[in-house]
Write a protein that holds these residues in place. Structure first.
Motif, PDB file in Angstrom:
ATOM      1  N   PRO A 167       0.817  -1.202   0.000  1.00 51.40           N
ATOM      2  CA  PRO A 167       0.000   0.000   0.000  1.00 51.40           C
ATOM      3  C   PRO A 167       0.858   1.264   0.000  1.00 51.40           C
ATOM      4  O   PRO A 167       2.050   1.205   0.303  1.00 51.40           O
ATOM      5  N   ASN A 168       0.217   2.363  -0.317  1.00 55.95           N
ATOM      6  CA  ASN A 168       0.844   3.667  -0.229  1.00 55.95           C
ATOM      7  C   ASN A 168       0.635   4.155   1.205  1.00 55.95           C
ATOM      8  O   ASN A 168      -0.501   4.308   1.653  1.00 55.95           O
ATOM      9  N   LEU A 169       1.713   4.404   1.919  1.00 60.01           N
ATOM     10  CA  LEU A 169       1.584   4.702   3.352  1.00 60.01           C
ATOM     11  C   LEU A 169       1.063   6.102   3.648  1.00 60.01           C
ATOM     12  O   LEU A 169       0.757   6.424   4.791  1.00 60.01           O
ATOM     13  N   ALA A 170       0.978   6.942   2.620  1.00 61.91           N
ATOM     14  CA  ALA A 170       0.434   8.275   2.843  1.00 61.91           C
ATOM     15  C   ALA A 170      -1.054   8.199   3.141  1.00 61.91           C
ATOM     16  O   ALA A 170      -1.638   9.109   3.710  1.00 61.91           O
ATOM     17  N   LYS A 171      -1.674   7.089   2.746  1.00 59.19           N
ATOM     18  CA  LYS A 171      -3.126   6.968   2.875  1.00 59.19           C
ATOM     19  C   LYS A 171      -3.499   5.655   3.539  1.00 59.19           C
ATOM     20  O   LYS A 171      -2.652   4.782   3.733  1.00 59.19           O
ATOM     21  N   GLU A 172      -4.765   5.539   3.832  1.00 61.75           N
ATOM     22  CA  GLU A 172      -5.255   4.303   4.426  1.00 61.75           C
ATOM     23  C   GLU A 172      -5.400   3.233   3.337  1.00 61.75           C
ATOM     24  O   GLU A 172      -5.624   3.561   2.175  1.00 61.75           O
ATOM     25  N   MET A 173      -5.284   1.983   3.709  1.00 63.51           N
ATOM     26  CA  MET A 173      -5.490   0.924   2.708  1.00 63.51           C
ATOM     27  C   MET A 173      -6.932   0.961   2.235  1.00 63.51           C
ATOM     28  O   MET A 173      -7.850   1.060   3.027  1.00 63.51           O
ATOM     29  N   HIS A 174      -7.116   0.882   0.941  1.00 62.09           N
ATOM     30  CA  HIS A 174      -8.486   0.887   0.417  1.00 62.09           C
ATOM     31  C   HIS A 174      -8.743  -0.395  -0.343  1.00 62.09           C
ATOM     32  O   HIS A 174      -7.875  -1.275  -0.406  1.00 62.09           O
ATOM     33  N   VAL A 175      -9.929  -0.516  -0.912  1.00 63.91           N
ATOM     34  CA  VAL A 175     -10.298  -1.800  -1.498  1.00 63.91           C
ATOM     35  C   VAL A 175      -9.355  -2.240  -2.611  1.00 63.91           C
ATOM     36  O   VAL A 175      -9.206  -3.425  -2.858  1.00 63.91           O
ATOM     37  N   GLY A 176      -8.716  -1.279  -3.258  1.00 62.12           N
ATOM     38  CA  GLY A 176      -7.782  -1.636  -4.323  1.00 62.12           C
ATOM     39  C   GLY A 176      -6.647  -2.527  -3.833  1.00 62.12           C
ATOM     40  O   GLY A 176      -6.076  -3.300  -4.600  1.00 62.12           O
ATOM     41  N   LYS A 198       1.671 -18.737  -0.242  1.00 65.21           N
ATOM     42  CA  LYS A 198       1.493 -19.962   0.553  1.00 65.21           C
ATOM     43  C   LYS A 198       1.550 -21.212  -0.322  1.00 65.21           C
ATOM     44  O   LYS A 198       2.094 -22.240   0.085  1.00 65.21           O
ATOM     45  N   ALA A 199       0.970 -21.114  -1.507  1.00 63.21           N
ATOM     46  CA  ALA A 199       0.990 -22.270  -2.407  1.00 63.21           C
ATOM     47  C   ALA A 199       2.427 -22.599  -2.817  1.00 63.21           C
ATOM     48  O   ALA A 199       2.832 -23.760  -2.835  1.00 63.21           O
ATOM     49  N   LEU A 200       3.191 -21.565  -3.124  1.00 60.31           N
ATOM     50  CA  LEU A 200       4.587 -21.783  -3.517  1.00 60.31           C
ATOM     51  C   LEU A 200       5.369 -22.426  -2.371  1.00 60.31           C
ATOM     52  O   LEU A 200       6.203 -23.307  -2.583  1.00 60.31           O
ATOM     53  N   GLU A 201       5.070 -21.984  -1.162  1.00 68.85           N
ATOM     54  CA  GLU A 201       5.748 -22.562  -0.007  1.00 68.85           C
ATOM     55  C   GLU A 201       5.396 -24.038   0.140  1.00 68.85           C
ATOM     56  O   GLU A 201       6.265 -24.879   0.352  1.00 68.85           O
ATOM     57  N   PHE A 202       4.108 -24.322  -0.004  1.00 75.00           N
ATOM     58  CA  PHE A 202       3.696 -25.717   0.101  1.00 75.00           C
ATOM     59  C   PHE A 202       4.383 -26.570  -0.967  1.00 75.00           C
ATOM     60  O   PHE A 202       4.747 -27.721  -0.722  1.00 75.00           O
ATOM     61  N   MET A 203       4.609 -25.979  -2.130  1.00 74.72           N
ATOM     62  CA  MET A 203       5.258 -26.723  -3.207  1.00 74.72           C
ATOM     63  C   MET A 203       6.773 -26.813  -3.006  1.00 74.72           C
ATOM     64  O   MET A 203       7.491 -27.303  -3.863  1.00 74.72           O
ATOM     65  N   GLY A 204       7.248 -26.323  -1.873  1.00 76.13           N
ATOM     66  CA  GLY A 204       8.647 -26.566  -1.516  1.00 76.13           C
ATOM     67  C   GLY A 204       9.602 -25.419  -1.777  1.00 76.13           C
ATOM     68  O   GLY A 204      10.816 -25.576  -1.613  1.00 76.13           O
ATOM     69  N   HIS A 205       9.078 -24.270  -2.182  1.00 75.53           N
ATOM     70  CA  HIS A 205       9.982 -23.171  -2.520  1.00 75.53           C
ATOM     71  C   HIS A 205      10.354 -22.329  -1.309  1.00 75.53           C
ATOM     72  O   HIS A 205       9.654 -22.315  -0.305  1.00 75.53           O
ATOM     73  N   HIS A 206      11.478 -21.631  -1.461  1.00 77.48           N
ATOM     74  CA  HIS A 206      11.869 -20.665  -0.444  1.00 77.48           C
ATOM     75  C   HIS A 206      11.254 -19.332  -0.870  1.00 77.48           C
ATOM     76  O   HIS A 206      11.728 -18.704  -1.816  1.00 77.48           O
ATOM     77  N   VAL A 207      10.171 -18.950  -0.205  1.00 76.47           N
ATOM     78  CA  VAL A 207       9.437 -17.751  -0.609  1.00 76.47           C
ATOM     79  C   VAL A 207       9.891 -16.565   0.233  1.00 76.47           C
ATOM     80  O   VAL A 207       9.974 -16.663   1.457  1.00 76.47           O
ATOM     81  N   ILE A 208      10.215 -15.472  -0.444  1.00 68.69           N
ATOM     82  CA  ILE A 208      10.599 -14.253   0.274  1.00 68.69           C
ATOM     83  C   ILE A 208       9.541 -13.204  -0.014  1.00 68.69           C
ATOM     84  O   ILE A 208       9.409 -12.723  -1.142  1.00 68.69           O
ATOM     85  N   ARG A 209       8.767 -12.878   1.011  1.00 69.57           N
ATOM     86  CA  ARG A 209       7.722 -11.872   0.843  1.00 69.57           C
ATOM     87  C   ARG A 209       8.350 -10.485   0.867  1.00 69.57           C
ATOM     88  O   ARG A 209       9.194 -10.222   1.727  1.00 69.57           O
ATOM     89  N   GLN A 210       7.935  -9.642  -0.048  1.00 69.83           N
ATOM     90  CA  GLN A 210       8.444  -8.277  -0.095  1.00 69.83           C
ATOM     91  C   GLN A 210       7.275  -7.317  -0.198  1.00 69.83           C
ATOM     92  O   GLN A 210       6.507  -7.355  -1.171  1.00 69.83           O
ATOM     93  N   ASN A 211       7.134  -6.511   0.836  1.00 68.77           N
ATOM     94  CA  ASN A 211       6.053  -5.527   0.850  1.00 68.77           C
ATOM     95  C   ASN A 211       6.658  -4.190   0.403  1.00 68.77           C
ATOM     96  O   ASN A 211       7.236  -3.466   1.203  1.00 68.77           O
ATOM     97  N   HIS A 212       6.512  -3.923  -0.873  1.00 67.60           N
ATOM     98  CA  HIS A 212       7.150  -2.758  -1.516  1.00 67.60           C
ATOM     99  C   HIS A 212       6.268  -1.522  -1.266  1.00 67.60           C
ATOM    100  O   HIS A 212       5.658  -0.960  -2.166  1.00 67.60           O
ATOM    101  N   MET A 213       6.198  -1.135  -0.007  1.00 68.76           N
ATOM    102  CA  MET A 213       5.273  -0.068   0.386  1.00 68.76           C
ATOM    103  C   MET A 213       5.694   1.285  -0.187  1.00 68.76           C
ATOM    104  O   MET A 213       6.889   1.590  -0.279  1.00 68.76           O
ATOM    105  N   GLY A 214       4.695   2.085  -0.512  1.00 68.13           N
ATOM    106  CA  GLY A 214       4.965   3.434  -1.017  1.00 68.13           C
ATOM    107  C   GLY A 214       5.185   4.376   0.156  1.00 68.13           C
ATOM    108  O   GLY A 214       4.235   4.901   0.732  1.00 68.13           O
ATOM    109  N   ASP A 215       6.438   4.553   0.548  1.00 70.43           N
ATOM    110  CA  ASP A 215       6.714   5.344   1.756  1.00 70.43           C
ATOM    111  C   ASP A 215       7.556   6.575   1.437  1.00 70.43           C
ATOM    112  O   ASP A 215       8.221   7.113   2.310  1.00 70.43           O
ATOM    113  N   TRP A 216       7.608   6.975   0.191  1.00 71.19           N
ATOM    114  CA  TRP A 216       8.499   8.076  -0.189  1.00 71.19           C
ATOM    115  C   TRP A 216       7.824   8.873  -1.294  1.00 71.19           C
ATOM    116  O   TRP A 216       6.985   8.348  -2.011  1.00 71.19           O
ATOM    117  N   GLY A 217       8.191  10.135  -1.423  1.00 67.53           N
ATOM    118  CA  GLY A 217       7.630  10.933  -2.505  1.00 67.53           C
ATOM    119  C   GLY A 217       7.241  12.305  -2.014  1.00 67.53           C
ATOM    120  O   GLY A 217       7.206  12.558  -0.803  1.00 67.53           O
TER     121      GLY A 217
END
Ligand code: ARG
Length: 580
Positions: free
Chosen positions: A121-130, A143-162
């Motif tokens: 999400p864009n941190l300047a605003k509240e999370m919306h339905v989008g 989760k599916a990729l993890e179950f299938m045996g992968h090393h999953v790295i979650r990345q929350n590319h938040m909009g915190d600049w601008g």
């Protein structure tokens, strides 16, 4: 067990024997039970090459293909289709193996390091339905990729600049000066943003101060950075409340906001220059992309640095690609945003590949999704036309589920009912979204998503509880049933259809993780539940007239269905209840 893959390998071997190695091996699921469970449709194509009548070629294939263990019979139909009727004994044996295995006999895939970039999400605003779609589709695929045996790295590319943070920080500073604490001032980010914007547009001198804040922030002014950090922390906490409400697995440690790449942006530019990927154009650093030229042959323009020196969303994404490759060792990246960003990611990928930020074998998949629409077919809005806050939407769903539960007779305690309302309400919203084809827009409709009929969360949750109640009526726990390992036998057509479906789970998951399409898994679980209901109607379990061996075998099928449903619903992040 992947039946389809097994059939493909058997038919490939047969074709090799007929000197047609390398020919296409089209195996598909049959559309109607009278055509068997699977079809091989390659005889017609081969007939053209061999200049032979297709039914004759089909017969030659049948003469050599090794299917004795798998199929009860095969027949040639129409112009040369081969219909495959699987052998009940083989299906029963595979079901037995599946039931005995904790992972439902689903092998892990060769492990890859996979980045899943979602929510953001864009941190300047509240999370919306989008952000609902990005968050829950991304989470299900992770989760599916993890179950299938992968090393999953979650990345929350938040909009915190601008630049928008200039206005927000100036406003926050004033509120703190007036002795408010940040948590209170920012308790409603939407209101806060609106108030700052009004001041920016109307108040004498405020816009200038806002701009100064931008300059100070970019210049690394300590006080300004502290204020910014305060803002970001409160805003992330808001997002985390939503994640916990949604039951989404994102953690604070998964946050890798845009700002994190700031120090690396000059390096990205010099690297692009060194590689000859960008050139200076009117003071800006630009890549001209012939690959995406318009119809007059004019290349697409992709700016990585503005003429004043400023960086862009694109620059940050290139830095992210480099970081993920070199620091996270990722060989595949999936990014979930709405379809309007498709061009951006296509351009970014082209530039990254040219610059060598991605290896040839690395996959970079933008997974776009369509919009959530109101019943009027227009983008989903509040009655007054504003954006719908995600938290309000989720609360409303819980309320509606609660009202629904009140209309049904039950003897649950108030606490249990409240928990159920939450599980059903949240699941209904999530499932309604996940079950729609990812790339298309969909209409958000409370009544259908909370219905106990059709492809909905309440229907599946209810189907699941019905299976649990069969166990309790039979006086046996799933654990005891597992331990008893009774032989499964397949007699009725409904049993055969159910087991075939159960054995198609692996194939469904493999496809889902390849295309990042949770709706395939939703459709699968829905069809499984429907076949279960048909089986349950046709094949009594608890009646006195049923033999002990039939009862045990059918209970085992109940157990396999229940475990498969639970596994799939867990991956989708849909709660299962024992009673409803
Ligand atoms: N913050 C962006 C938005 O709200 C989404 C970021 C997606 N990820 C990325 N690597 N660009 O639209």
């Amino acid at each position: 067990m992947n039946i389809q893959a097994l059939l493909v390998s058997r038919f490939s071997a047969a074709l090799a024997q007929l000197d047609a190695a390398g020919a296409a091996v089209p195996v598909s699921k049959s559309t109607r039970p009278e055509f068997g469970e699977y079809q091989f449709n390659g005889a017609m194509g081969l007939a053209k090459i061999k200049r032979c009548p297709p039914r004759e070629v089909a017969q030659q294939i049948l003469d050599v293909v090794e299917l004795d263990d798998i199929a009860a019979r095969c027949e040639i139909a129409g112009p040369g289709f081969i219909n495959i009727h699987l052998a009940p004994a083989w299906l029963a044996q595979q079901a037995q193996i599946t039931l005995a295995d904790e992972r439902l006999a689903i092998p892990k895939q060769p492990q890859q390091h996979i980045v899943v970039d979602y929510s953001a999400p864009n941190l300047a605003k509240e999370m919306h339905v989008g952000h609902l779609r990005s968050t829950i589709i991304g989470d299900a695929v992770a989760k599916a990729l993890e179950f299938m045996g992968h090393h999953v790295i979650r990345q929350n590319h938040m909009g915190d600049w601008g630049t928008q943070f200039g206005m927000l920080l100036a406003h926050l500073n004033d509120r703190l000066q007036a002795n408010e604490v940040a948590e209170t001032a920012l308790s409603d980010l939407e209101d806060f943003y609106r108030a700052a914007k009004v001041r920016f547009d109307e108040e004498e001198g405020f816009a200038d101060r806002a701009r100064q804040y931008v300059v100070k922030l970019q210049g690394g002014d300590a006080q300004c950075l502290a204020l910014w950090q305060n803002f970001i922390d409160v805003s992330i906490t808001h997002s985390e409340e939503i994640y916990s409400k949604l039951g989404v697995s994102l953690q604070r440690t998964d946050v890798m906001g845009e700002s994190a790449y700031n120090p690396d942006l000059p390096n990205v530019i010099s690297e692009l220059q060194a590689q000859g990927v960008v050139v200076e154009d009117a003071g800006a650093q630009v890549a001209f992309l012939d690959e995406l030229a318009d119809k007059n042959g004019k290349p697409a323009v992709y700016i990585v640095q503005k003429s004043g020196g400023g960086y862009l969303y694109a620059t940050t994404d290139l830095a992210a690609i480099r970081y993920r490759k070199t620091q996270l060792n990722a060989s595949r990246t999936l990014i979930f945003t709405d379809a309007r960003q498709a061009l951006h990611f296509k351009q970014t990928e082209i530039v990254a590949r040219k610059a060598g930020f991605l290896a040839d074998t690395d996959r970079y998949q933008h997974c776009p999704f369509g919009m959530m629409l109101g019943k009027d077919g227009k983008p989903f809005k509040t009655r007054t036309g504003g954006t719908v806050k995600l938290v309000d939407l989720l609360d409303e769903s819980i309320e509606r589920a609660d009202a629904l539960l009140q209309t049904r007779e039950n003897d649950f305690s108030t606490d249990t009912l409240a928990l159920m309302a939450q599980q059903i309400g949240i699941s209904a919203v999530k499932y309604a979204d996940l079950s729609k084809s990812r790339t298309t827009d969909y209409i958000f409709d409370w009544d259908t998503m909370l219905s106990f009929e059709g492809n909905t969360a309440p229907y599946l949750q209810y189907a699941y509880t019905r299976i649990q109640s069969i166990f309790s009526k039979a006086g046996i726990t799933p654990a005891e049933l597992s331990a008893s390992a009774v032989p499964i036998q397949i007699e009725a057509d409904q049993e055969k259809a159910l087991v075939t479906k159960l054995l198609q789970y692996q194939d469904t998951l493999e496809q889902m993780v390849d295309d990042a399409t949770p709706h395939l898994l939703c459709t699968y679980i829905y069809e499984l539940a429907s076949l279960f209901m048909k089986f349950y109607e046709a094949c009594p379990i608890l009646k006195d007239t049923v033999s002990e061996s039939d009862r045990q075998s059918r209970l085992a099928l109940c157990l396999l269905t229940s475990r498969t449903m639970k596994n799939g619903l867990d991956i989708l992040g849909i709660a299962t209840l024992d009673k409803m």
